[in-house]
Design a protein around this motif. Structure first.
Motif, PDB file in Angstrom:
ATOM      1  N   LYS A   1      -6.439  -5.832   1.587  1.00 44.08           N
ATOM      2  CA  LYS A   1      -5.382  -5.465   0.649  1.00 44.08           C
ATOM      3  C   LYS A   1      -5.389  -3.976   0.319  1.00 44.08           C
ATOM      4  CE  LYS A   1      -5.553  -6.960  -3.589  1.00 44.08           C
ATOM      5  NZ  LYS A   1      -5.528  -7.798  -4.795  1.00 44.08           N
ATOM      6  N   ALA A   2      -6.554  -3.396   0.165  1.00 45.04           N
ATOM      7  CA  ALA A   2      -6.638  -1.976  -0.227  1.00 45.04           C
ATOM      8  C   ALA A   2      -6.059  -1.067   0.857  1.00 45.04           C
ATOM      9  CB  ALA A   2      -8.082  -1.592  -0.529  1.00 45.04           C
ATOM     10  N   VAL A   3      -6.469  -1.265   2.090  1.00 50.83           N
ATOM     11  CA  VAL A   3      -5.958  -0.422   3.173  1.00 50.83           C
ATOM     12  C   VAL A   3      -4.478  -0.713   3.427  1.00 50.83           C
ATOM     13  CG1 VAL A   3      -6.619  -1.891   5.142  1.00 50.83           C
ATOM     14  CG2 VAL A   3      -6.487   0.573   5.431  1.00 50.83           C
ATOM     15  N   TYR A   4      -4.065  -1.947   3.210  1.00 51.97           N
ATOM     16  CA  TYR A   4      -2.655  -2.318   3.363  1.00 51.97           C
ATOM     17  C   TYR A   4      -1.793  -1.543   2.358  1.00 51.97           C
ATOM     18  CZ  TYR A   4       1.511  -5.244   3.811  1.00 51.97           C
ATOM     19  OH  TYR A   4       2.793  -5.682   4.015  1.00 51.97           O
ATOM     20  N   LYS A   5      -2.184  -1.599   1.086  1.00 55.38           N
ATOM     21  CA  LYS A   5      -1.422  -0.911   0.035  1.00 55.38           C
ATOM     22  C   LYS A   5      -1.397   0.597   0.278  1.00 55.38           C
ATOM     23  CE  LYS A   5      -1.848  -4.009  -3.918  1.00 55.38           C
ATOM     24  NZ  LYS A   5      -2.390  -4.126  -5.292  1.00 55.38           N
ATOM     25  N   LYS A   6      -2.539   1.153   0.648  1.00 52.12           N
ATOM     26  CA  LYS A   6      -2.624   2.595   0.888  1.00 52.12           C
ATOM     27  C   LYS A   6      -1.711   3.002   2.051  1.00 52.12           C
ATOM     28  CE  LYS A   6      -5.846   6.302   1.908  1.00 52.12           C
ATOM     29  NZ  LYS A   6      -7.205   6.670   2.271  1.00 52.12           N
ATOM     30  N   THR A   7      -1.719   2.218   3.120  1.00 57.59           N
ATOM     31  CA  THR A   7      -0.885   2.521   4.284  1.00 57.59           C
ATOM     32  C   THR A   7       0.585   2.382   3.934  1.00 57.59           C
ATOM     33  OG1 THR A   7      -2.655   1.752   5.748  1.00 57.59           O
ATOM     34  CG2 THR A   7      -0.443   1.939   6.698  1.00 57.59           C
ATOM     35  N   PHE A   8       0.944   1.317   3.213  1.00 56.62           N
ATOM     36  CA  PHE A   8       2.337   1.130   2.799  1.00 56.62           C
ATOM     37  C   PHE A   8       2.814   2.310   1.961  1.00 56.62           C
ATOM     38  CE2 PHE A   8       5.320  -0.159  -0.511  1.00 56.62           C
ATOM     39  CZ  PHE A   8       6.400  -0.542   0.276  1.00 56.62           C
TER      40      PHE A   8
END
Length: 156
Positions: free
Chosen positions: A31-38
């Motif tokens: 979730k953390a890398v997903y949110k950061k990438t988004f």
């Protein structure tokens, strides 16, 4: 423009894949890398895509001549689709990490059927056809964004 967008998106996608796999394997979610990438993709793209969306007819007329203004309108119509692709495409790798390839395939099949239907229904009006095409793509990417975010949380 599309080539540059694809190049940036693809580069981000490669980094995202590696980090998402590592985080998913270590934590059961990414979730953390997903949110950061988004957030990064959204912030990188929102200003140039907004400018292009607002000014593409004028830009096409100025650069290529008055007869190209309609092409600028077509580019304007397709801009939300390209922006959606830019932001969401790298994140859809979650379908593979979460082992949801069948769902991904079914989503693409529905998308294909909707596009074929749209091309058939609106074949005589290019502007409406492009609006429909762009809208179908935006909806498709929103569905993929929602699903891939769910996968990023480890909810499969």
């Amino acid at each position: 423009l599309t080539l540059r967008v694809h190049l940036i998106s693809r580069s981000v996608s490669e980094v995202f894949r590696q980090k998402a796999i590592e985080e998913y394997n270590a934590l059961g979610n990414c979730k953390a890398v997903y949110k950061k990438t988004f957030k990064s993709l959204f912030l990188i793209g929102i200003i140039p895509f907004s400018i292009f969306w607002f000014f593409s007819p004028h830009l096409f007329r100025w650069v290529f001549g008055e007869v190209w203004e309609e092409a600028g309108i077509f580019a304007q119509i397709l801009t939300p689709m390209v922006f959606s692709s830019f932001v969401v495409s790298p994140l859809t790798y979650l379908y593979y990490i979460a082992n949801k390839q069948k769902e991904d395939t079914m989503t693409y099949l529905v998308f294909l059927v909707l596009n074929i239907f749209s091309f058939y229904v609106f074949r005589n009006d290019v502007t409406i056809l492009l609006i429909s095409y762009s809208l179908i793509y935006v909806i498709f990417y929103l569905v993929n964004l929602i699903r891939s975010y769910k996968f990023s949380k480890g909810l499969v």
